[in-house]
Design an enzyme around this catalytic site. Sequence first.
Site, short mmCIF file in Angstrom:
data_model
loop_
_atom_site.label_atom_id
_atom_site.label_comp_id
_atom_site.label_asym_id
_atom_site.label_seq_id
_atom_site.Cartn_x
_atom_site.Cartn_y
_atom_site.Cartn_z
N ARG A 1 0.83 -1.21 0.00
CA ARG A 1 0.00 0.00 0.00
C ARG A 1 0.86 1.25 0.00
O ARG A 1 0.50 2.27 -0.60
CB ARG A 1 -0.93 -0.01 1.22
CG ARG A 1 -2.04 -1.03 1.07
CD ARG A 1 -3.09 -0.86 2.13
NE ARG A 1 -2.69 -1.42 3.40
CZ ARG A 1 -3.16 -1.03 4.58
NH1 ARG A 1 -4.03 -0.03 4.64
NH2 ARG A 1 -2.78 -1.60 5.69
N HIS B 1 -19.58 8.54 4.21
CA HIS B 1 -20.03 7.16 4.42
C HIS B 1 -21.56 7.17 4.56
O HIS B 1 -22.12 8.02 5.26
CB HIS B 1 -19.39 6.58 5.70
CG HIS B 1 -19.77 5.16 5.94
ND1 HIS B 1 -19.24 4.11 5.22
CD2 HIS B 1 -20.67 4.61 6.80
CE1 HIS B 1 -19.78 2.97 5.65
NE2 HIS B 1 -20.64 3.25 6.59
C1 GAR Z 1 -21.28 6.42 -1.66
O1 GAR Z 1 -22.53 6.02 -1.19
C2 GAR Z 1 -20.30 6.60 -0.52
O2 GAR Z 1 -20.91 7.13 0.62
C3 GAR Z 1 -19.85 5.16 -0.30
O3 GAR Z 1 -19.66 4.67 -1.59
C4 GAR Z 1 -20.61 5.28 -2.46
C5 GAR Z 1 -19.88 5.82 -3.67
O4 GAR Z 1 -20.77 6.32 -4.61
N1 GAR Z 1 -18.66 5.12 0.50
C6 GAR Z 1 -18.43 4.20 1.44
O5 GAR Z 1 -19.18 3.27 1.67
C7 GAR Z 1 -17.14 4.41 2.24
N2 GAR Z 1 -17.04 3.44 3.27
P1 GAR Z 1 -20.31 7.41 -5.67
O6 GAR Z 1 -19.09 6.82 -6.38
O7 GAR Z 1 -21.49 7.52 -6.62
O8 GAR Z 1 -20.01 8.68 -4.95
#
Ligand code: GAR
Length: 217
Positions: free
Chosen positions: A67, A111
């Site tokens: 990473r 989130h």
């Molecule tokens: C969103 O709902 C974000 O909150 C979530 O991934 C999705 C991405 O959608 N993130 C997580 O779950 C972080 N743990 P997007 O690419 O359309 O913004």
Amino acid sequence: MKRRVAILISGRGSNMAALIQAARAQDFPAEIVVVISNRADAGGLALAVQNGVATAIVESKPFGRDRAAFEAQVQSVLDEHRVELICLAGFMRLLTAEFVQRWHGRMLNIHPSLLPSFPGIDPARQALAAGVKISGATVHFVIPETDAGPIVMQGAVPVAEDDTPETLAARILKVEHRIYPDALRLLASGGIRLAGNICRTTGSIDHGQRLISPAPR
Ligand code: GAR
């Protein structure tokens, strides 16, 4: 001077698009200078290009478990664009404690749950399994633990009796698009102070707001 922001994505990029859209406003205190994806097939990349934002692909897969080496490449893109703040927007790669520490107080994540409830995978499914009547989204500073860190802003939505993980996630997504730009505005304009694990903001509460779910008959 507008703060220079990078958005890190892994997928469709709808939160990224909301941030780019908001940052178009003349009075917005930040500008999106680059979108970085760790996946070449992220849908959000095309959206960023359409919006005239610079993009970079730093694929994480070839780095395997290394990473730090992956992050060194990301860091060089951030340096190249003189980035001051990072917004993780559906960025599904764990970051090392060193990288997180370097960006302490300057890196936000969103989130789709009311943290500290339901961190991790599929929070809408977790919320339905727990039977909560209200859920929502959280913008927080990134710390080494996943989906944790000082909370900047939250938005709540009611959970419907017949919700599926998909319908609930879609309702939450709308509130994500609303609060992420607002939280970035707050951070970029200096309206945030970190006091340990607590984030103090100049944001005010709306005393008239109540969300009761289910609505009483
Ligand atoms: C969103 O709902 C974000 O909150 C979530 O991934 C999705 C991405 O959608 N993130 C997580 O779950 C972080 N743990 P997007 O690419 O359309 O913004």
